[in-house]
Design a protein around this motif. Structure first.
Motif, PDB file in Angstrom:
ATOM      1  N   SER A 176     -55.182   3.944 -11.249  1.00  0.00           N
ATOM      2  CA  SER A 176     -55.539   3.032 -10.686  1.00  0.00           C
ATOM      3  C   SER A 176     -56.415   3.689  -9.463  1.00  0.00           C
ATOM      4  N   TRP A 292     -54.413   1.902  -2.369  1.00  0.00           N
ATOM      5  CA  TRP A 292     -53.730   1.790  -3.744  1.00  0.00           C
ATOM      6  C   TRP A 292     -52.090   1.439  -2.990  1.00  0.00           C
ATOM      7  N   PRO A 294     -48.132   0.867  -5.156  1.00  0.00           N
ATOM      8  CA  PRO A 294     -47.936   1.515  -5.232  1.00  0.00           C
ATOM      9  C   PRO A 294     -46.647   0.683  -6.054  1.00  0.00           C
ATOM     10  N   GLU A 298     -45.278   1.958 -11.355  1.00  0.00           N
ATOM     11  CA  GLU A 298     -46.363   2.377 -10.226  1.00  0.00           C
ATOM     12  C   GLU A 298     -46.171   3.391  -9.821  1.00  0.00           C
ATOM     13  N   ARG A 299     -44.776   3.292  -9.196  1.00  0.00           N
ATOM     14  CA  ARG A 299     -44.209   5.029  -8.515  1.00  0.00           C
ATOM     15  C   ARG A 299     -43.212   5.909  -9.136  1.00  0.00           C
ATOM     16  N   GLU A 301     -45.235   6.327 -11.851  1.00  0.00           N
ATOM     17  CA  GLU A 301     -46.141   7.688 -12.564  1.00  0.00           C
ATOM     18  C   GLU A 301     -46.902   8.137 -11.083  1.00  0.00           C
TER      19      GLU A 301
END
Length: 336
Positions: A176, A292, A294, A298-299, A301
């Protein structure tokens, strides 16, 4: 875009924009302090999983507490005496006009955590006034983007079961574009090394041979025997304390989840971790600078990155430790 993680340009906590780190230490004392300063009030949280912590102002980091951000964090040696270091950092920030405004007054908010290094061979006969307030002030004055690793700051007198500990840091840039980074003072009851080898438990997470590039031993020793620990540990006589930071946008609850995830890095890099005799603690800070936010996977990662970068920082701190007169344990570099 590659899905592979890569280290940031410095491979340090300060790869997260808006942070500065400074150290101060006393070689005769075999102890020191590390300060993390934020450019502006920063969302932060804490998670404590060790059985013998020593802290200052950690309650205000809870999601239901009033203050939205803090000005600095302090990691220090000195056991409870080391909490004085936060007063030195607070004095530096007050002089700069920083702090939470209350009734026309500004109060710098500086949560702190300490590790036990009183029995490491240094001269602790300082008399009535501990040296840690002055060390905190000096650490804040020295803060910048570049800083040393190993036997410096809060890692000056740190030890582990078999070798010296130290001050470590590492960073990772996510696909990201956001950054996650860690700073840690490694002073564990347990060991960062696999059995009696020079190989680090954190080896699977290593980037660019940053702590020797040895990988895992072949064959890998069975982990079915009792682990090496400091001899006859006493309550409070250890502790690994750390900061994980990101430029992602998180609220205080999200920051606390990041701190929880970073503790997985302790478990992957030190065996055993979170013992009754450690005060293991992670502060988490989220500057929001990347913009960003998340969500969903995504959280996951972000949390995985926090664990991996913490494991790497722990190994880097031990790898960088340097010998000093009166040491009770060898450095990693001195092992055969």
């Amino acid at each position: 875009m590659s899905r592979l993680w890569r280290a940031g340009p410095r491979n340090l906590l300060t790869d997260v924009p808006g942070l500065m780190v400074g150290h101060a230490q006393d070689e005769r004392l075999k102890s020191g302090t590390t300060a993390v300063l934020f450019d502006r009030p920063c969302v932060a949280a804490v998670e404590i999983l060790g059985g013998a912590p020593g802290t200052r102002e950690t309650e205000l980091l809870a999601p239901d507490k009033l203050v939205p951000g803090i000005d600095a964090l302090v990691l220090s040696g000195g056991s409870a005496f080391g909490l004085d270091a936060a007063s030195g950092v607070q004095a530096f920030l007050r002089r700069a006009g920083r702090g939470f405004e209350v009734a026309g007054h500004r109060v710098p908010l500086v949560p702190a955590a300490i590790l036990f290094d009183l029995a490491n061979g240094g001269d602790k006969d300082w008399g009535l006034h501990s040296p840690y307030r002055e060390l905190g002030l000096r650490a804040a004055e020295a803060a910048g983007a570049a800083f040393a690793l190993g036997s410096v700051g809060a890692g000056t007198g740190a030890t582990t079961a078999l070798v010296k500990g130290g001050l470590g840091s590492a960073s990772v840039v996510l696909p990201s574009g956001a950054t996650v980074a860690a700073l840690v003072a490694v002073n564990a009851v347990g060991s960062p090394l696999i059995g009696a080898t020079r190989h680090f438990h954190a080896a699977p997470f290593e980037l660019d041979a940053e702590f020797g590039g040895l990988g895992l031993p072949d064959p890998h020793p069975a982990m079915s025997a009792p682990p090496p620990t400091k001899l006859a540990p006493q309550s409070g006589a250890a502790t690994t304390i750390a900061v994980v930071a990101t430029d992602a946008v998180l609220d205080k609850g999200g920051a606390r989840r990041l701190a929880v995830a970073a503790h997985d890095g302790f478990a992957r890099a030190i065996w055993p971790a979170h013992t009754d005799f450690d005060g293991d603690l992670v502060f988490a800070a989220a500057t929001g600078g990347s913009g960003w936010r998340p969500d969903g996977a995504e959280r996951i990662e972000l949390a995985a990155a926090a664990a991996a970068v913490m494991a790497r920082a722990i190994a880097r701190g031990v790898h960088a430790a340097a010998p000093a007169p009166g040491d009770l344990r060898p450095c990693w570099r001195e092992l055969a």
